[in-house]
Structures are given as C-alpha cells and as structure tokens.
Motif scaffolding. Structure first.
Motif, PDB file in Angstrom:
ATOM      1  N   GLU A 176       0.828  -1.209   0.000  1.00 45.06           N
ATOM      2  CA  GLU A 176       0.000   0.000   0.000  1.00 45.06           C
ATOM      3  C   GLU A 176       0.863   1.260   0.000  1.00 45.06           C
ATOM      4  O   GLU A 176       0.541   2.236  -0.677  1.00 45.06           O
ATOM      5  CB  GLU A 176      -0.929   0.006   1.210  1.00 45.06           C
ATOM      6  N   LEU A 177       1.963   1.232   0.739  1.00 44.23           N
ATOM      7  CA  LEU A 177       2.872   2.382   0.741  1.00 44.23           C
ATOM      8  C   LEU A 177       3.515   2.579  -0.625  1.00 44.23           C
ATOM      9  O   LEU A 177       3.674   3.717  -1.089  1.00 44.23           O
ATOM     10  CB  LEU A 177       3.943   2.202   1.814  1.00 44.23           C
ATOM     11  N   ILE A 178       3.891   1.489  -1.278  1.00 45.59           N
ATOM     12  CA  ILE A 178       4.451   1.585  -2.626  1.00 45.59           C
ATOM     13  C   ILE A 178       3.407   2.139  -3.589  1.00 45.59           C
ATOM     14  O   ILE A 178       3.709   2.985  -4.436  1.00 45.59           O
ATOM     15  CB  ILE A 178       4.981   0.214  -3.090  1.00 45.59           C
ATOM     16  N   GLY A 179       2.168   1.678  -3.460  1.00 41.22           N
ATOM     17  CA  GLY A 179       1.090   2.182  -4.311  1.00 41.22           C
ATOM     18  C   GLY A 179       0.854   3.662  -4.115  1.00 41.22           C
ATOM     19  O   GLY A 179       0.666   4.416  -5.088  1.00 41.22           O
ATOM     20  N   ILE A 180       0.863   4.118  -2.878  1.00 41.08           N
ATOM     21  CA  ILE A 180       0.704   5.550  -2.603  1.00 41.08           C
ATOM     22  C   ILE A 180       1.868   6.333  -3.204  1.00 41.08           C
ATOM     23  O   ILE A 180       1.675   7.398  -3.794  1.00 41.08           O
ATOM     24  CB  ILE A 180       0.590   5.799  -1.086  1.00 41.08           C
ATOM     25  N   GLY A 181       3.074   5.792  -3.064  1.00 41.29           N
ATOM     26  CA  GLY A 181       4.245   6.444  -3.653  1.00 41.29           C
ATOM     27  C   GLY A 181       4.144   6.562  -5.158  1.00 41.29           C
ATOM     28  O   GLY A 181       4.484   7.603  -5.739  1.00 41.29           O
ATOM     29  N   LEU A 182       3.654   5.517  -5.808  1.00 33.52           N
ATOM     30  CA  LEU A 182       3.477   5.569  -7.261  1.00 33.52           C
ATOM     31  C   LEU A 182       2.381   6.552  -7.656  1.00 33.52           C
ATOM     32  O   LEU A 182       2.536   7.302  -8.633  1.00 33.52           O
ATOM     33  CB  LEU A 182       3.159   4.179  -7.808  1.00 33.52           C
ATOM     34  N   LEU A 183       1.283   6.558  -6.918  1.00 35.65           N
ATOM     35  CA  LEU A 183       0.194   7.479  -7.234  1.00 35.65           C
ATOM     36  C   LEU A 183       0.625   8.938  -7.094  1.00 35.65           C
ATOM     37  O   LEU A 183       0.152   9.811  -7.822  1.00 35.65           O
ATOM     38  CB  LEU A 183      -1.014   7.213  -6.343  1.00 35.65           C
ATOM     39  N   LEU A 184       1.501   9.210  -6.156  1.00 29.65           N
ATOM     40  CA  LEU A 184       1.996  10.574  -5.983  1.00 29.65           C
ATOM     41  C   LEU A 184       3.199  10.874  -6.870  1.00 29.65           C
ATOM     42  O   LEU A 184       3.369  11.996  -7.341  1.00 29.65           O
ATOM     43  CB  LEU A 184       2.368  10.815  -4.523  1.00 29.65           C
ATOM     44  N   GLY A 185       4.036   9.875  -7.108  1.00 24.71           N
ATOM     45  CA  GLY A 185       5.278  10.088  -7.837  1.00 24.71           C
ATOM     46  C   GLY A 185       5.124  10.210  -9.336  1.00 24.71           C
ATOM     47  O   GLY A 185       5.822  11.006  -9.974  1.00 24.71           O
ATOM     48  N   ILE A 186       4.225   9.442  -9.926  1.00 25.11           N
ATOM     49  CA  ILE A 186       4.075   9.471 -11.385  1.00 25.11           C
ATOM     50  C   ILE A 186       3.611  10.835 -11.885  1.00 25.11           C
ATOM     51  O   ILE A 186       4.207  11.387 -12.812  1.00 25.11           O
ATOM     52  CB  ILE A 186       3.162   8.320 -11.859  1.00 25.11           C
ATOM     53  N   PRO A 187       2.575  11.437 -11.307  1.00 26.25           N
ATOM     54  CA  PRO A 187       2.204  12.788 -11.780  1.00 26.25           C
ATOM     55  C   PRO A 187       3.299  13.827 -11.528  1.00 26.25           C
ATOM     56  O   PRO A 187       3.528  14.706 -12.366  1.00 26.25           O
ATOM     57  CB  PRO A 187       0.947  13.130 -10.979  1.00 26.25           C
ATOM     58  N   TYR A 188       3.995  13.726 -10.401  1.00 24.60           N
ATOM     59  CA  TYR A 188       5.078  14.658 -10.081  1.00 24.60           C
ATOM     60  C   TYR A 188       6.170  14.578 -11.146  1.00 24.60           C
ATOM     61  O   TYR A 188       6.636  15.594 -11.664  1.00 24.60           O
ATOM     62  CB  TYR A 188       5.646  14.330  -8.703  1.00 24.60           C
TER      63      TYR A 188
END
Length: 74
Positions: free
Chosen positions: A17-29
């Motif tokens: 879940e932490l990796i998923g949150i990181g991807l959801l925030l990191g990809i648009p950034y």
C-alpha cells in the motif's frame, strides 16, 4: 479530539500500500517535471554528456523550485 488523532496515527499500512501511494503521488510529479523540463531547456544548451543528463534529471526532480524561481524572476 486526542482519541481521533491517536486513531488516525495508529492506522497501519502494508508495504504494498505504501508503494502504491508512492506511485500514485510520484508518477504525476515526475510527468509534470518531465514536461516542464522539456519546455525549459535554455540553460542546457551549452552542456554535453554527463553534465547534460545530470542537469536535466535534476531539473525534473526540482521543477517546483525552478518554477517558483522562474515566476519570481519575471
């Protein structure tokens, strides 16, 4: 109020879940950084090789700071 805060702070997440949150925030950034860095390349014109790659990657990572500095300079 304090019990609500403790309840929020005691919430547990799995590594996935932490990796998923990181991807959801990191990809648009990173996508916005790539677009911004691709349209603001005037400072890269005189660079070559490793210096060019490192500077371009640095501008992708630090686009919010560069955007703010660009607004303040105009």
């Amino acid at each position: 109020m304090l019990t609500k805060l403790r309840q929020i702070l005691n919430f547990k997440l799995t590594i996935a879940e932490l990796i998923g949150i990181g991807l959801l925030l990191g990809i648009p950034y990173l996508a916005v950084g790539l677009v911004w860095s691709s349209t603001h390349t005037e400072h890269l014109q005189q660079l070559h090789g490793v210096d060019l790659v490192v500077s371009f990657l640095g501008s992708i990572a630090s686009w919010p700071v560069l955007l703010f500095a660009n607004v303040c300079m105009t």
